[in-house]
Motif scaffolding. Structure first.
Motif, PDB file in Angstrom:
ATOM      1  N   SER A 181       0.924  -1.319   0.089  1.00 43.58           N
ATOM      2  CA  SER A 181       0.074  -0.190   0.155  1.00 43.58           C
ATOM      3  C   SER A 181       0.914   1.213   0.000  1.00 43.58           C
ATOM      4  CB  SER A 181      -1.001   0.147   1.452  1.00 43.58           C
ATOM      5  OG  SER A 181      -1.916  -1.181   1.142  1.00 43.58           O
ATOM      6  N   LYS A 182       1.820   1.181   0.851  1.00 41.06           N
ATOM      7  CA  LYS A 182       2.892   2.478   0.928  1.00 41.06           C
ATOM      8  C   LYS A 182       3.394   2.517  -0.435  1.00 41.06           C
ATOM      9  CE  LYS A 182       6.679   3.595   3.548  1.00 41.06           C
ATOM     10  NZ  LYS A 182       7.613   3.162   4.646  1.00 41.06           N
ATOM     11  N   GLN A 191       1.218   4.273  -2.868  1.00 36.73           N
ATOM     12  CA  GLN A 191       1.040   5.870  -2.650  1.00 36.73           C
ATOM     13  C   GLN A 191       2.630   6.330  -3.179  1.00 36.73           C
ATOM     14  OE1 GLN A 191       0.333   5.614   1.572  1.00 36.73           O
ATOM     15  NE2 GLN A 191      -1.849   5.080   1.340  1.00 36.73           N
ATOM     16  N   ALA A 235       2.298   6.968  -7.089  1.00 39.02           N
ATOM     17  CA  ALA A 235       1.518   8.075  -7.446  1.00 39.02           C
ATOM     18  C   ALA A 235       2.139   9.341  -7.317  1.00 39.02           C
ATOM     19  CB  ALA A 235       0.301   7.807  -6.512  1.00 39.02           C
ATOM     20  N   TRP A 271       3.350   1.108 -11.506  1.00 42.12           N
ATOM     21  CA  TRP A 271       2.108   1.249 -11.018  1.00 42.12           C
ATOM     22  C   TRP A 271       1.325   0.552 -11.619  1.00 42.12           C
ATOM     23  CZ3 TRP A 271      -2.741   3.491 -12.719  1.00 42.12           C
ATOM     24  CH2 TRP A 271      -3.408   3.880 -11.584  1.00 42.12           C
ATOM     25  N   ASN A 277      10.245   1.481  -1.950  1.00 40.16           N
ATOM     26  CA  ASN A 277       9.750   2.549  -1.107  1.00 40.16           C
ATOM     27  C   ASN A 277      10.929   3.463  -1.012  1.00 40.16           C
ATOM     28  OD1 ASN A 277       7.171   2.321  -1.310  1.00 40.16           O
ATOM     29  ND2 ASN A 277       7.315   0.728   0.776  1.00 40.16           N
TER      30      ASN A 277
END
Length: 119
Positions: free
Chosen positions: A21-22, A25, A28, A85, A106
């Motif tokens: 999930s991180k 984000q 994006a 993505w 990340n």
């Protein structure tokens, strides 16, 4: 969740899901960053080249045909990040072996957004 469940690995799927999930984000945010700077004359710095070389190595395992030229700017970076993505969004892999990949992405994305990858 009890301490015994955590010791037995029950928390690992939750950790993978959180990193995934991180990562979505962060991707994006990185895509927005590239889109805002699209069309500028900026090129990758040495740090940016090293970062995108690592992105290419990860991406080669996901989508072998999509590669970013090492001298690309924001346009090429945006294409690579959009490919990541799309792969992650449409084909999510929430297995334990993906934790390291998501964590590394990340870190790379956070570093890219901090600046210094383009000049």
């Amino acid at each position: 969740m009890t301490a015994n469940e955590i010791r037995n690995g029950k928390a690992l799927p939750i950790a993978v899901s959180a990193e995934y999930s991180k990562c979505i984000q962060m991707l994006a945010l990185a895509i927005d960053y590239c889109t805002e700077n699209k069309g500028s004359e900026a090129a990758l710095t040495e740090i940016g080249q090293a970062g995108f070389a690592r992105f290419n190595a990860i991406l080669a395992k996901e989508q072998p045909l999509q590669r970013m030229p090492q001298n690309g700017g924001f346009d090429a970076a945006e294409r690579v990040l959009l490919t990541f993505w799309a792969c992650m969004l449409f084909y999510p892999k929430l297995t334990l072996d993906r934790f390291a990949v998501y964590a590394e992405m990340n870190v790379l994305l956070k570093d890219m957004l901090a600046g210094g990858w383009f000049a």
